[in-house]
Scaffold this motif. Structure first.
Motif, PDB file in Angstrom:
ATOM      1  N   UNK A 160       8.826   3.275  -7.943  1.00 24.48           N
ATOM      2  CA  UNK A 160       7.599   2.153  -8.767  1.00 24.48           C
ATOM      3  C   UNK A 160       7.723   2.295 -10.271  1.00 24.48           C
ATOM      4  N   UNK A 161       9.433   2.285 -10.707  1.00 25.46           N
ATOM      5  CA  UNK A 161      10.095   2.270 -11.904  1.00 25.46           C
ATOM      6  C   UNK A 161       9.392   3.412 -12.666  1.00 25.46           C
ATOM      7  N   UNK A 162       9.425   4.736 -12.281  1.00 26.48           N
ATOM      8  CA  UNK A 162       8.660   5.716 -12.945  1.00 26.48           C
ATOM      9  C   UNK A 162      10.223   6.294 -13.850  1.00 26.48           C
ATOM     10  N   UNK A 163      11.296   5.953 -13.649  1.00 33.89           N
ATOM     11  CA  UNK A 163      12.808   6.455 -14.753  1.00 33.89           C
ATOM     12  C   UNK A 163      12.318   5.155 -15.465  1.00 33.89           C
ATOM     13  N   UNK A 164      12.051   3.800 -15.331  1.00 34.25           N
ATOM     14  CA  UNK A 164      12.087   2.859 -16.211  1.00 34.25           C
ATOM     15  C   UNK A 164      11.348   3.476 -17.236  1.00 34.25           C
ATOM     16  N   UNK A 165       9.890   3.821 -16.405  1.00 36.18           N
ATOM     17  CA  UNK A 165       8.627   4.084 -17.677  1.00 36.18           C
ATOM     18  C   UNK A 165       8.933   4.854 -18.981  1.00 36.18           C
ATOM     19  N   UNK A 183       9.944  -2.904   0.173  1.00 36.94           N
ATOM     20  CA  UNK A 183      10.853  -1.888  -0.214  1.00 36.94           C
ATOM     21  C   UNK A 183       9.935  -0.430   0.710  1.00 36.94           C
ATOM     22  N   UNK A 184      10.426  -0.260   1.770  1.00 38.95           N
ATOM     23  CA  UNK A 184      10.408   0.768   2.485  1.00 38.95           C
ATOM     24  C   UNK A 184       9.833   1.809   2.910  1.00 38.95           C
ATOM     25  N   UNK A 185       9.107   2.579   1.509  1.00 40.48           N
ATOM     26  CA  UNK A 185       9.810   3.776   1.834  1.00 40.48           C
ATOM     27  C   UNK A 185       8.978   5.478   3.134  1.00 40.48           C
ATOM     28  N   UNK A 209       0.806  -2.117  -0.406  1.00 38.57           N
ATOM     29  CA  UNK A 209      -0.063  -0.741   0.089  1.00 38.57           C
ATOM     30  C   UNK A 209       0.766   1.231   0.084  1.00 38.57           C
ATOM     31  N   UNK A 210       0.368   2.227  -0.243  1.00 40.49           N
ATOM     32  CA  UNK A 210       0.690   3.950  -0.060  1.00 40.49           C
ATOM     33  C   UNK A 210      -0.189   4.677   0.687  1.00 40.49           C
ATOM     34  N   UNK A 269       5.940  -4.883  -3.090  1.00 43.39           N
ATOM     35  CA  UNK A 269       6.329  -5.705  -3.073  1.00 43.39           C
ATOM     36  C   UNK A 269       7.515  -5.660  -3.970  1.00 43.39           C
ATOM     37  N   UNK A 270       8.811  -6.202  -3.182  1.00 44.40           N
ATOM     38  CA  UNK A 270      10.113  -6.828  -4.961  1.00 44.40           C
ATOM     39  C   UNK A 270      11.077  -8.109  -4.484  1.00 44.40           C
ATOM     40  N   UNK A 271       9.446  -8.559  -4.491  1.00 45.95           N
ATOM     41  CA  UNK A 271       9.511 -10.672  -4.986  1.00 45.95           C
ATOM     42  C   UNK A 271       8.408 -10.826  -3.551  1.00 45.95           C
ATOM     43  N   UNK A 272       8.237 -12.221  -3.324  1.00 46.67           N
ATOM     44  CA  UNK A 272       7.551 -12.875  -2.716  1.00 46.67           C
ATOM     45  C   UNK A 272       7.630 -12.481  -0.602  1.00 46.67           C
TER      46      UNK A 272
END
Length: 237
Positions: free
Chosen positions: A201-206, A130-132, A110-111, A123-126
């Motif tokens: 949330x992968x903004x740079x990749x997107x 990652x906690x921000x 959640x955020x 989630x970063x896997x099962x």
């Protein structure tokens, strides 16, 4: 600018073990080029079906005539551009982010916005998450022991959160940076080479994927129709 009958597009990417490499993103989003006679060179990206790729072209190599050099590898390509050509636009945020990598499942994923700012559990896997946590820019890691870190998401989300080993917890200063124009000669800047955004949330990749999609179609139009309008728009945007 006169359009070549056929162009060789050298796509050089920034390695990232978690995403498979930005060159892989260029390959994935730029696939229309491969179908239309443009040679995309980059790192292998698992799961993408396409023709075999050539090795990465070194940044120091001299391009052949007709080459379009598309770069997404951060600061490296900008270093080859003469001073004064690019205009740098930047914004430094008045807060930072504690980015915690932990060996626990993200429950809940959640955020939320709270009185102290943004909090997110991703989630970063099962069994990894990652906690921000948003925090003041002058905070230090000494102010964030593990006990305090795990108390924050529970207070924010209003429900117990699994706790466990914390693998990493860097404090990340946040900034946004953009460069214009996004080209110099045959060099074109995409992704992190053209703009940097706060990691989330992968903004740079997107953004890199979006750049590559727009750029690929602009190059195709220039090659097939001798029309540089889309390419000019990309450079100036």
């Amino acid at each position: 600018m006169e359009a070549p009958a056929r162009a060789e597009c050298i796509a050089v990417g920034k390695a990232d073990a978690r995403s498979g490499g930005m060159a892989g993103c260029v390959q994935a989003a730029g696939h229309p080029c491969a179908r239309r006679g443009v040679d995309l060179r980059g790192a292998h990206s698992p799961g993408i079906r396409r023709r075999p790729l050539l090795p990465l072209v070194p940044a120091s190599s001299s391009p052949s005539p007709g080459t379009i050099d598309a770069r997404v590898d951060g600061e490296r390509p900008r270093a080859s551009v003469p001073v004064g050509v690019l205009t740098r636009h930047s914004h430094a945020y008045t807060y930072a982010r504690l980015s915690v990598l932990a060996d626990v499942p993200a429950e809940p994923a959640a955020m939320a916005i709270r009185s102290r700012g943004l909090a997110g559990l991703i989630p970063r896997g099962a069994n990894t998450s990652r906690l921000y946590l948003q925090c003041p820019t002058d905070d230090t890691l000494a102010q964030w022991p593990d006990e305090r870190i795990w108390s924050e998401p529970e207070a924010c989300f209003g429900t117990p959160v699994p706790t466990g080993p914390i693998v990493d917890k860097p404090l990340v200063p946040l900034r946004s940076v953009g460069y214009r124009p996004k080209s110099y000669g045959r060099l074109y800047l995409l992704g992190d080479a053209a703009h940097i955004v706060p990691p989330m949330s992968a903004k740079g990749t997107n953004l890199a994927l979006h750049d590559t999609d727009v750029f690929a179609h602009a190059v195709i139009r220039r090659i097939r129709e001798s029309d540089s309008a889309l390419l000019d728009e990309f450079v100036a945007a």
